[in-house]
Design an enzyme around this catalytic site. Structure first.
Site, PDB file in Angstrom:
ATOM      1  N   ASN A 108      33.216  16.454 -13.676  1.00 26.53           N
ATOM      2  CA  ASN A 108      33.515  15.071 -14.571  1.00 26.53           C
ATOM      3  C   ASN A 108      33.933  15.310 -15.922  1.00 26.53           C
ATOM      4  OD1 ASN A 108      31.522  13.488 -16.502  1.00 26.53           O
ATOM      5  ND2 ASN A 108      30.211  14.936 -15.194  1.00 26.53           N
ATOM      6  N   ASN A 141      20.250  11.360 -24.737  1.00 29.02           N
ATOM      7  CA  ASN A 141      20.946  12.386 -24.309  1.00 29.02           C
ATOM      8  C   ASN A 141      21.747  12.980 -25.474  1.00 29.02           C
ATOM      9  OD1 ASN A 141      23.115  14.095 -22.897  1.00 29.02           O
ATOM     10  ND2 ASN A 141      24.093  12.012 -21.843  1.00 29.02           N
ATOM     11  N   CYS A 187      25.762  15.817 -23.865  1.00 29.74           N
ATOM     12  CA  CYS A 187      27.043  15.450 -23.096  1.00 29.74           C
ATOM     13  C   CYS A 187      28.006  15.988 -23.247  1.00 29.74           C
ATOM     14  CB  CYS A 187      27.530  13.941 -23.486  1.00 29.74           C
ATOM     15  SG  CYS A 187      29.048  13.462 -22.806  1.00 29.74           S
ATOM     16  N   GLY A 215      19.868  18.548 -10.997  1.00 31.57           N
ATOM     17  CA  GLY A 215      21.195  19.560 -10.730  1.00 31.57           C
ATOM     18  C   GLY A 215      21.252  19.813  -9.345  1.00 31.57           C
ATOM     19  N   GLY A 268      22.128  12.760  -8.259  1.00 32.79           N
ATOM     20  CA  GLY A 268      23.324  12.280  -8.874  1.00 32.79           C
ATOM     21  C   GLY A 268      24.381  12.229  -7.930  1.00 32.79           C
TER      22      GLY A 268
HETATM   23  O1  RRO Z   1      30.169  10.451 -19.716  1.00 31.85           O
HETATM   24  C1  RRO Z   1      30.354  11.715 -19.369  1.00 31.85           C
HETATM   25  O2  RRO Z   1      31.293  12.339 -19.414  1.00 31.85           O
HETATM   26  C2  RRO Z   1      29.172  12.742 -19.194  1.00 31.85           C
HETATM   27  C3  RRO Z   1      27.777  12.491 -19.768  1.00 31.85           C
HETATM   28 BR1  RRO Z   1      27.444  11.239 -21.139  1.00 31.85          BR
HETATM   29  C4  RRO Z   1      26.791  13.348 -19.711  1.00 31.85           C
HETATM   30  O3  RRO Z   1      25.835  13.433 -20.149  1.00 31.85           O
HETATM   31  N1  RRO Z   1      27.222  14.463 -18.750  1.00 31.85           N
HETATM   32  C5  RRO Z   1      28.454  14.466 -17.637  1.00 31.85           C
HETATM   33  O4  RRO Z   1      28.493  15.427 -17.009  1.00 31.85           O
HETATM   34  N2  RRO Z   1      29.249  13.745 -18.290  1.00 31.85           N
END
Ligand code: RRO
Length: 316
Positions: free
Chosen positions: A76, A134, A137, A253, A275
């Protein structure tokens, strides 16, 4: 001998001074604020909803495409798309409280000051069980802003948030596995006032479309999640639990079954977030929670807590 069954089994867990009836949580970013999942099961039936990391101002995120399928996983590159903290606290948190969900709010900032501002806003809102900070990211424009890859920057963020929050709300620092010495970063944030750790954020990856011969994702790189990263999560949790056995860990994970969640608990997790598995099966959290309870009972554990970190025990 007391026989353990679903009625006598203690499935509860704690992260700092926050208590949760059950140990399976959403993973930040994979269920937004929980509204989509609420049509499949009552949100109060899981341990907590960990909301998508929110920044101070509304944000569009990174250019599309933002997702790529990969072997046993996905990438992502959302880039912190979100409504901004004010709208989030005004709408999403009251809705979750109304649903009787336990709420863990996740915040993300570009500067130490932004994290402090976010903490100040969260502090005044009732119904929040814990604050996830967090600092990992993977999808920020500037890799220098991945605080969790820098021990000093990690400490500064957590120290700033702790000063604002005071002693009441547990702080969970979310760390990246993309570092050489995770245990020392973990020790640094605990020393700076975090009560617990969220391990792991996604792993930085990339896909190139061999037809167009260009990077597939608009943001070029992205965060890898799903079963492909479960061994990385197990390793990270195991190493950190070994170094800091008294620090609670929210593990995540690539968990897609009760057995997977059990593996993270054995490594040292006090709770497990799910997730990517929810994208294919919106009922995954409940299925995994039920499977985990059955496994723990079948293995003879009187409580979830008695299984945490069990893999570290020497054979007797
Ligand atoms: O928003 C994101 O792209 C994102 C976040 Br904040 C994160 O902590 N982990 C991730 O895989 N994507």
């Amino acid at each position: 001998m007391i026989s353990i069954n679903a009625e006598t089994f203690d499935f509860s867990t704690t992260l700092g001074n926050a208590f949760f009836n059950t140990p399976i949580f959403t993973a930040s970013g994979c269920a937004s604020s929980g509204k989509e999942l609420a049509q499949f099961f009552p949100l109060r039936d899981i341990g907590a909803v960990v909301t998508k990391s929110v920044m101070n101002k509304p944000r569009h995120g990174r250019p599309t495409p933002r997702m790529a399928e990969t072997p046993s996983g996905m990438l992502n590159s959302i880039g912190l798309q979100g409504p901004g903290i004010d709208a989030f606290l005004a709408k999403d948190v009251p809705w979750l409280v109304e649903e009787k969900a336990r709420v863990v709010v996740s915040i993300a900032g570009e500067t130490v000051e932004e994290y402090a501002t976010l903490a100040r806003k969260v502090r005044s809102v009732p119904g929040i069980s814990a604050l996830e900070v967090n600092i990992s990211c993977p999808n920020v424009e500037n890799r220098g802003l991945v605080f969790a890859c820098d021990p000093e920057a990690s400490r500064r963020v957590i120290d700033g948030v702790r000063r604002i929050i005071g002693g009441d709300l547990p702080i969970i620092a979310k760390l990246s596995p993309d570092v050489t010495d995770l245990a020392s970063i973990a020790a640094g944030v605990i020393d700076s006032g975090a009560d617990a750790l969220a391990l792991i954020n996604t792993v930085l990856g990339m896909v190139i479309n061999v037809d167009t011969m260009r990077p597939h994702l608009g943001g070029k790189t992205g965060g890898l999640s799903g079963p492909a990263i479960r061994p990385v999560a197990v390793r990270a949790i195991y190493q950190v639990h070994q170094a800091l056995p008294h620090v609670p860990i929210l593990g995540m994970g690539g968990v897609s079954s009760g057995r997977d969640a059990f593996e993270l608990i054995l490594a040292g997790a006090s709770g497990v977030s799910v997730g990517t598995a929810s994208f294919g099966n919106p009922h995954a959290l409940i299925d995994i929670q039920n499977q985990l309870r059955e496994i723990l009972i079948a293995k003879g554990f009187p409580s979830l807590k008695s299984a945490i970190g069990y893999a570290h025990r020497s054979e007797s």
